[in-house]
Design a protein around this motif. Structure first.
Motif, PDB file in Angstrom:
ATOM      1  N   LEU A 301     -43.568 -20.944  45.572  1.00 25.05           N
ATOM      2  CA  LEU A 301     -43.421 -19.798  46.348  1.00 25.05           C
ATOM      3  C   LEU A 301     -44.634 -19.727  46.616  1.00 25.05           C
ATOM      4  CD1 LEU A 301     -39.659 -18.414  46.068  1.00 25.05           C
ATOM      5  CD2 LEU A 301     -40.564 -20.288  47.901  1.00 25.05           C
ATOM      6  N   ARG A 302     -44.901 -19.125  44.956  1.00 28.19           N
ATOM      7  CA  ARG A 302     -46.064 -18.339  45.466  1.00 28.19           C
ATOM      8  C   ARG A 302     -47.388 -19.014  46.082  1.00 28.19           C
ATOM      9  NH1 ARG A 302     -49.564 -17.426  39.692  1.00 28.19           N
ATOM     10  NH2 ARG A 302     -49.726 -19.971  40.095  1.00 28.19           N
ATOM     11  N   VAL A 307     -50.676 -20.635  50.743  1.00 29.47           N
ATOM     12  CA  VAL A 307     -51.498 -21.708  51.763  1.00 29.47           C
ATOM     13  C   VAL A 307     -51.455 -21.291  53.109  1.00 29.47           C
ATOM     14  CG1 VAL A 307     -50.952 -24.386  52.204  1.00 29.47           C
ATOM     15  CG2 VAL A 307     -51.202 -23.733  49.986  1.00 29.47           C
ATOM     16  N   VAL A 308     -49.153 -20.908  53.333  1.00 29.86           N
ATOM     17  CA  VAL A 308     -49.545 -20.669  54.293  1.00 29.86           C
ATOM     18  C   VAL A 308     -49.950 -19.029  54.671  1.00 29.86           C
ATOM     19  CG1 VAL A 308     -47.394 -19.357  55.694  1.00 29.86           C
ATOM     20  CG2 VAL A 308     -46.587 -21.099  54.287  1.00 29.86           C
ATOM     21  N   THR A 309     -50.587 -18.321  53.795  1.00 28.22           N
ATOM     22  CA  THR A 309     -51.094 -17.355  54.180  1.00 28.22           C
ATOM     23  C   THR A 309     -52.597 -17.323  54.806  1.00 28.22           C
ATOM     24  OG1 THR A 309     -49.976 -15.339  52.522  1.00 28.22           O
ATOM     25  CG2 THR A 309     -52.108 -15.508  53.853  1.00 28.22           C
ATOM     26  N   ARG A 310     -53.959 -18.704  53.674  1.00 25.68           N
ATOM     27  CA  ARG A 310     -54.329 -19.287  54.111  1.00 25.68           C
ATOM     28  C   ARG A 310     -54.902 -20.028  55.552  1.00 25.68           C
ATOM     29  NH1 ARG A 310     -55.375 -22.520  50.342  1.00 25.68           N
ATOM     30  NH2 ARG A 310     -54.545 -24.532  51.323  1.00 25.68           N
ATOM     31  N   ASP A 311     -53.553 -20.703  55.389  1.00 27.00           N
ATOM     32  CA  ASP A 311     -53.794 -21.083  56.909  1.00 27.00           C
ATOM     33  C   ASP A 311     -53.229 -19.723  58.125  1.00 27.00           C
ATOM     34  OD1 ASP A 311     -53.640 -24.117  55.863  1.00 27.00           O
ATOM     35  OD2 ASP A 311     -51.730 -24.207  55.711  1.00 27.00           O
ATOM     36  N   ALA A 312     -52.342 -19.475  58.014  1.00 29.89           N
ATOM     37  CA  ALA A 312     -52.025 -18.408  59.052  1.00 29.89           C
ATOM     38  C   ALA A 312     -53.744 -18.077  59.485  1.00 29.89           C
ATOM     39  CB  ALA A 312     -51.125 -17.090  58.317  1.00 29.89           C
ATOM     40  N   LEU A 313     -54.843 -17.351  58.134  1.00 27.75           N
ATOM     41  CA  LEU A 313     -55.668 -16.370  58.126  1.00 27.75           C
ATOM     42  C   LEU A 313     -56.296 -17.611  58.959  1.00 27.75           C
ATOM     43  CD1 LEU A 313     -56.123 -14.752  55.503  1.00 27.75           C
ATOM     44  CD2 LEU A 313     -55.525 -13.190  57.581  1.00 27.75           C
ATOM     45  N   GLN A 314     -56.805 -18.860  58.526  1.00 24.73           N
ATOM     46  CA  GLN A 314     -57.556 -19.490  59.745  1.00 24.73           C
ATOM     47  C   GLN A 314     -57.516 -19.769  61.019  1.00 24.73           C
ATOM     48  OE1 GLN A 314     -59.683 -20.628  58.211  1.00 24.73           O
ATOM     49  NE2 GLN A 314     -60.566 -21.927  60.701  1.00 24.73           N
ATOM     50  N   THR A 315     -55.373 -19.963  61.129  1.00 25.04           N
ATOM     51  CA  THR A 315     -55.379 -19.790  62.742  1.00 25.04           C
ATOM     52  C   THR A 315     -55.871 -18.403  63.219  1.00 25.04           C
ATOM     53  OG1 THR A 315     -53.461 -21.335  62.239  1.00 25.04           O
ATOM     54  CG2 THR A 315     -53.391 -20.712  64.422  1.00 25.04           C
TER      55      THR A 315
END
Length: 400
Positions: A301-302, A307-315
């Motif tokens: 989950l970490r 990954v989700v945070t990185r993708d969200a920040l990139q988006t």
């Protein structure tokens, strides 16, 4: 009638028994008692008994022996059944009958049938299970040929940290369990409260159930109860095949993990508890692996959160760049339009500036420095001023 000599009677009995049983072997069912085993010498003396249906009165009793040539029958029996050759076991035996005028009547055991003993054990166990299902249908029931219990359906905590351990003091099972738990490679800490008691022999099931009752009535919120015992013969595990243990385990309100150290058979306790493993070491390993799975889930989950945070920040960064560019374009367009509008207004104001109007040949009529715009407001003989591009001319109004 003249009395017989003892030897004559003995020889007569010898002849009669030899005629009836000499060179013959018969299968008999009997219970073992008073065993004197000499493994180093390769022979064994014991008493075979038959009791009434209530098990109180003895109906028959005969001495028996196993000589060196057939002594392997004991080991063969123990390996086949997992049951130790001990007293108070009902066996099916192939015996020969012999009589000695000096040593009396004796049975020589030639072979022990393991299937008879296994069948008895299985029948007894099945009777216990059937009785449990009948008497406690809310705690034990059959579903698709499998025994399901209330204890098995209890939710297991995501992390098992506090454990109640039922085992014999200073036993191999106790040492194996504690060593495996404390030496786990992940550094997990467990709080283990020990409920030490006998786990085999007469009264063991009552002692174990007494400890379960202590755990139930304690104020401690245990995540699991672990019952462990080291290896031994099948008879040593009789307490785990009893009705009392099955009833206590099936309805216990905390998940029970059994690691009672026998590879061959599955006990009633194994069948009805929340989870069963073969040895105390594996019981500790189960707890460690259970917590390891939770940690692995957290780590997954970490990583997923990263990954989700990185993708969200990139988006979000890309969206911010788009909105910034859009704001820049809209702002430039707005300010350009405002500049154009202001320029047009400046031109208009410049055209409407009185000084520019005067340059085009127009004049202003003033009264006391104020512009007059209506002829009706002018009075005869009134002194006024005419402002032209290059100066002011005083005038006097004449009446026409």
């Amino acid at each position: 009638m003249s009395p017989l000599r003892l030897s004559d009677l003995a020889f007569t009995l010898d002849a009669v028994i030899d005629e009836a049983f000499g060179q013959k072997a018969v299968w008999v069912v009997a219970e073992t008692s008073d065993i004197k085993n000499y493994p180093d010498r390769g022979y064994c003396f014991l008493t075979l008994v038959e009791r009434d249906a209530n098990g109180r009165d003895t109906l028959a009793k005969l001495d028996a022996c196993i000589w060196r040539k057939n002594y392997h029958a004991i080991g063969d029996f123990e390996r086949a059944t997992g049951v130790a050759f001990a007293r108070n076991i009902q066996l099916l035996l192939l015996v020969s009958v012999s009589f000695s005028p000096v040593y009396g009547l004796r049975l020589e055991i030639l072979k022990i049938d393991p299937s008879y003993t296994l069948g008895n054990l299985e029948r007894e166990r099945q009777t216990v299970l059937d009785t449990l299902v009948k008497n406690h249908p809310d705690l034990v029931w059959l579903e698709d040929g499998q025994y399901i219990t209330a204890n098995q359906l209890l939710p297991r905590p995501a992390v098992i940290q506090r454990v109640a351990l039922i085992t014999a003091p200073n036993s191999d099972g106790w040492r194996d369990f504690r060593h495996e738990l404390t030496q786990n490679p992940f550094g997990y800490d467990f709080v283990v409260d020990e409920y030490l008691t006998q786990v085999q022999g007469q009264g063991a099931e009552r002692a174990i159930c007494g400890q379960l009752e202590r755990i139930r009535t304690s104020s401690v919120g245990y995540d699991a109860v672990v019952i462990v015992r080291g290896g031994g013969s099948q008879l040593d595990f009789g307490s785990f095949d009893s009705y009392l243990m099955g009833e206590a385990v099936a309805g216990f309100g905390i998940p029970i993990l059994a690691g009672i150290g026998h590879e061959r058979n599955v006990s009633i306790t194994d069948l009805l508890c929340h989870e069963s493993v073969k040895t105390p070491t594996k019981a500790a390993g189960f707890l460690i692996e259970h917590n390891r799975k939770f940690e692995e889930t957290c780590l997954q989950l970490r990583d997923r959160l990263r990954v989700v945070t990185r993708d969200a920040l990139q988006t979000a960064r890309e969206e911010l760049d788009r909105e910034t560019e859009r704001l820049r374009f809209v702002s430039q367009t707005y300010f350009r339009e405002c500049h154009t509008n202001l320029t047009e207004k400046a031109v208009t104001l410049r055209h409407l500036d009185p000084s520019n109007v005067l340059r085009r040949g127009y004049a202003l009529l003033l009264r006391n420095g104020r512009i007059l715009t209506q002829a009706s407001s002018v009075q005869p003989d009134e002194m006024l001023e005419v402002q032209m591009r290059d100066g002011t001319i005083p005038i006097k109004v004449r009446q026409s």
